[in-house]
Design a protein around this motif. Structure first.
Motif, short mmCIF file in Angstrom:
data_model
loop_
_atom_site.label_atom_id
_atom_site.label_comp_id
_atom_site.label_asym_id
_atom_site.label_seq_id
_atom_site.Cartn_x
_atom_site.Cartn_y
_atom_site.Cartn_z
N ASN A 315 0.83 -1.22 0.00
CA ASN A 315 0.00 0.00 0.00
C ASN A 315 0.86 1.27 0.00
O ASN A 315 0.56 2.25 -0.70
N LEU A 316 1.91 1.24 0.82
CA LEU A 316 2.81 2.39 0.84
C LEU A 316 3.47 2.59 -0.52
O LEU A 316 3.61 3.74 -1.00
N GLU A 317 3.86 1.50 -1.09
CA GLU A 317 4.48 1.60 -2.41
C GLU A 317 3.48 2.11 -3.43
O GLU A 317 3.81 2.97 -4.29
N ALA A 318 2.22 1.63 -3.30
CA ALA A 318 1.19 2.11 -4.23
C ALA A 318 0.91 3.60 -4.00
O ALA A 318 0.74 4.38 -4.97
N ASP A 319 0.87 4.01 -2.72
CA ASP A 319 0.65 5.43 -2.42
C ASP A 319 1.80 6.28 -2.92
O ASP A 319 1.59 7.38 -3.47
N ARG A 320 3.02 5.78 -2.72
CA ARG A 320 4.19 6.52 -3.21
C ARG A 320 4.14 6.67 -4.72
O ARG A 320 4.37 7.75 -5.27
N ILE A 321 3.80 5.53 -5.37
CA ILE A 321 3.73 5.58 -6.83
C ILE A 321 2.61 6.52 -7.27
O ILE A 321 2.77 7.30 -8.24
N SER A 322 1.46 6.44 -6.52
CA SER A 322 0.34 7.33 -6.88
C SER A 322 0.71 8.80 -6.69
O SER A 322 0.41 9.64 -7.56
N ARG A 323 1.34 9.08 -5.53
CA ARG A 323 1.73 10.47 -5.29
C ARG A 323 2.78 10.92 -6.31
O ARG A 323 2.74 12.05 -6.83
N LEU A 324 3.72 10.05 -6.57
CA LEU A 324 4.74 10.41 -7.55
C LEU A 324 4.13 10.63 -8.92
O LEU A 324 4.49 11.58 -9.65
N ALA A 325 3.17 9.74 -9.28
CA ALA A 325 2.51 9.91 -10.58
C ALA A 325 1.70 11.21 -10.62
O ALA A 325 1.66 11.92 -11.64
N SER A 326 1.01 11.49 -9.46
CA SER A 326 0.23 12.73 -9.41
C SER A 326 1.14 13.96 -9.53
O SER A 326 0.81 14.93 -10.23
N SER A 327 2.27 13.88 -8.82
CA SER A 327 3.21 15.00 -8.89
C SER A 327 3.73 15.17 -10.31
O SER A 327 3.80 16.30 -10.84
N GLU A 328 4.09 14.07 -10.90
CA GLU A 328 4.60 14.14 -12.26
C GLU A 328 3.51 14.65 -13.21
O GLU A 328 3.78 15.44 -14.13
N ALA A 329 2.27 14.15 -12.96
CA ALA A 329 1.18 14.61 -13.83
C ALA A 329 0.92 16.10 -13.65
O ALA A 329 0.70 16.85 -14.64
N LEU A 330 0.93 16.55 -12.36
CA LEU A 330 0.73 17.98 -12.11
C LEU A 330 1.85 18.82 -12.70
O LEU A 330 1.61 19.89 -13.30
N PHE A 331 3.04 18.29 -12.58
CA PHE A 331 4.18 19.00 -13.17
C PHE A 331 4.03 19.10 -14.67
O PHE A 331 4.27 20.15 -15.30
N ILE A 332 3.62 17.96 -15.25
CA ILE A 332 3.46 17.97 -16.72
C ILE A 332 2.34 18.94 -17.12
O ILE A 332 2.46 19.68 -18.12
N VAL A 333 1.24 18.92 -16.30
CA VAL A 333 0.13 19.82 -16.64
C VAL A 333 0.56 21.29 -16.49
O VAL A 333 0.26 22.13 -17.36
N GLU A 334 1.20 21.57 -15.33
CA GLU A 334 1.64 22.96 -15.12
C GLU A 334 2.64 23.38 -16.19
O GLU A 334 2.59 24.51 -16.71
N LYS A 335 3.52 22.46 -16.50
CA LYS A 335 4.49 22.77 -17.55
C LYS A 335 3.80 23.00 -18.88
O LYS A 335 4.13 23.94 -19.64
N ALA A 336 2.80 22.15 -19.14
CA ALA A 336 2.07 22.30 -20.41
C ALA A 336 1.29 23.62 -20.42
O ALA A 336 1.21 24.33 -21.45
N ASN A 337 0.67 23.93 -19.20
CA ASN A 337 -0.06 25.19 -19.13
C ASN A 337 0.88 26.39 -19.32
O ASN A 337 0.53 27.37 -20.00
N ALA A 338 2.03 26.29 -18.68
CA ALA A 338 2.99 27.38 -18.81
C ALA A 338 3.45 27.52 -20.26
O ALA A 338 3.54 28.64 -20.81
N GLU A 339 3.72 26.37 -20.85
CA GLU A 339 4.14 26.44 -22.26
C GLU A 339 3.01 26.95 -23.14
O GLU A 339 3.23 27.72 -24.09
#
Length: 403
Positions: A315-339
């Motif tokens: 579960n911790l690994e899944a949460d870590r992966i989920s949080r990491l994926a969310s962070s990466e997704a948010l980063f990608i979205v913010e980056k895309a929005n900025a671009e």
């Protein structure tokens, strides 16, 4: 086959036949009796003839006195001749009687001695020749097998059993192996085995044990089985019966060979444990089961804890992966929005420059006013109205959002 025997009935029948023959002989015998004086001149001779057969029955009396003779007979004859004939008949019939009794005695002895001169061995027997009067067993003549033999009335057989001997031990007490320190636990075995006598060594068996060989075989068998059982583990008596039977059979065979017998069959029946031993074994087994149950419970709890750790880890690994994926997704979205914003602003700047150029906006104040108005129009909460005069002097108001 026919076996001659002299029974009471046969002896009575022979006696009855002999008595009939004696009576028949007496019926045809002439007896001279009643001689009154030794002198023939003064003698009175009575000749009595008994004949019960089909004929006459009567007596002849001859009286002699002073040379005169009075004869009463069916047929008269001279006195001297009748006297000689009577004496001859008397001697002849006496010889007949003696001969008859001698012959009858011989026949009787023959009927008695002839059957007892035969000695029999049944199909399940064998033996040695034995003299009745001295009880001496003649082993030098060899072993006689089943059959009928004529040895004479003074001989018989020292008999031995030729077929299998059966021995059954009911609840034979033995001890199991207890390791190097003790003999183990006591329990009881039901054992049945059969053996036969070795005919080639029967003479040695007779010289050593004779009629006591059965007791000796049973005693040696018990010793051999008990001595071998102490090398077998307690569990093997119940879990490896084939191994146990083969081992005890081999030990018993070795034990019985010096007794000149051959082991044929060997079977182990019921194995019984004494009550006190069974209770201790039951308590030990129950305690072992309880220990095993507790161990299983501990193992189950340990497995549950391990499973919980693994689940939490996953579960911790899944949460870590989920949080990491969310962070990466948010980063990608913010980056895309900025671009996108940068691209849009770049395009807007290029478009405004082109618009200013096409509208010939060269004054900075006009450009600022246009930029301000466009900003207000793009604001979500802004409501913009434009008024202007028509040619005829009428004021009209339109929403800034209307086309």
């Amino acid at each position: 086959y026919f076996r001659p025997r002299v029974s009471i009935q046969d002896f009575l029948f022979l006696s009855f036949i002999t008595r009939l023959l004696i009576q028949h002989t007496k019926q045809h015998t002439t007896v001279v009796t009643n001689i009154s004086a030794p002198d023939l001149a003064e003698a009175k001779i009575v000749l009595t003839t008994v004949n019960v057969g089909p004929g006459t029955s009567g007596s002849e009396t001859v009286t002699m006195a002073d040379g005169s003779m009075d004869v009463e007979a069916p047929n008269s004859a001279p006195p001297s001749r009748n006297r000689d004939a009577g004496l001859a008949r008397q001697h002849r019939y006496a010889c007949y009687n003696c001969t008859f009794w001698i012959v009858a005695l011989g026949v009787l002895l023959l009927c008695i001695l002839l059957p007892i001169s035969f000695s029999d061995l049944e199909y399940y027997q064998m033996g040695f020749k034995k003299r009745k009067t001295t009880s001496v067993v003649q082993v030098e003549n060899g072993v006689y097998e089943a059959g009928r033999y004529w040895f004479g009335p003074d001989y018989s057989f020292k008999k031995y059993q030729a077929d299998v001997h059966g021995v059954y031990f009911d609840q034979l007490g033995v001890f199991s192996s207890g390791g190097d320190s003790s003999v183990g636990l006591e329990f009881y075995l039901d054992i049945f085995f059969t053996y036969t006598l070795d005919i080639t060594e029967l003479e040695i068996l007779h010289d050593e044990m004779e009629a006591t060989y059965k007791n000796v075989v049973e005693s040696r068998a018990k010793d051999g089985l008990k001595n071998e059982a102490i090398y077998v583990e307690f569990e093997q008596f119940f879990e490896q019966r084939t191994y146990l039977e083969d081992r005890l059979r081999s030990a018993l065979d070795i034990r019985l060979r010096p007794l000149h017998v051959k082991l044929q069959q060997f079977h182990i029946g019921r194995i019984k444990i004494p009550n006190e031993v069974s209770e201790k074994q039951l308590e030990s087994i129950v305690q072992n089961e309880l220990n095993a149950e507790e161990l299983f419970k501990q193992d189950a709890q340990l497995e549950r804890d391990r499973t919980s750790v693994e689940v939490n880890k996953i579960n911790l690994e899944a949460d870590r992966i989920s949080r990491l994926a969310s962070s990466e997704a948010l980063f990608i979205v913010e980056k895309a929005n900025a671009e996108a914003l940068q691209i849009r602003r770049t395009a807007q700047s290029a478009g405004l420059g082109q618009l200013y150029k096409n509208l010939n906006f060269t004054d900075a104040e006009h450009k600022a006013s246009f930029d301000y108005i466009r900003t207000l129009m793009n604001h979500k909460s802004a409501s913009l109205h434009v008024t202007f005069l028509e040619n005829d002097g009428v004021v009209q108001t339109n929403s800034a959002n209307s086309k």
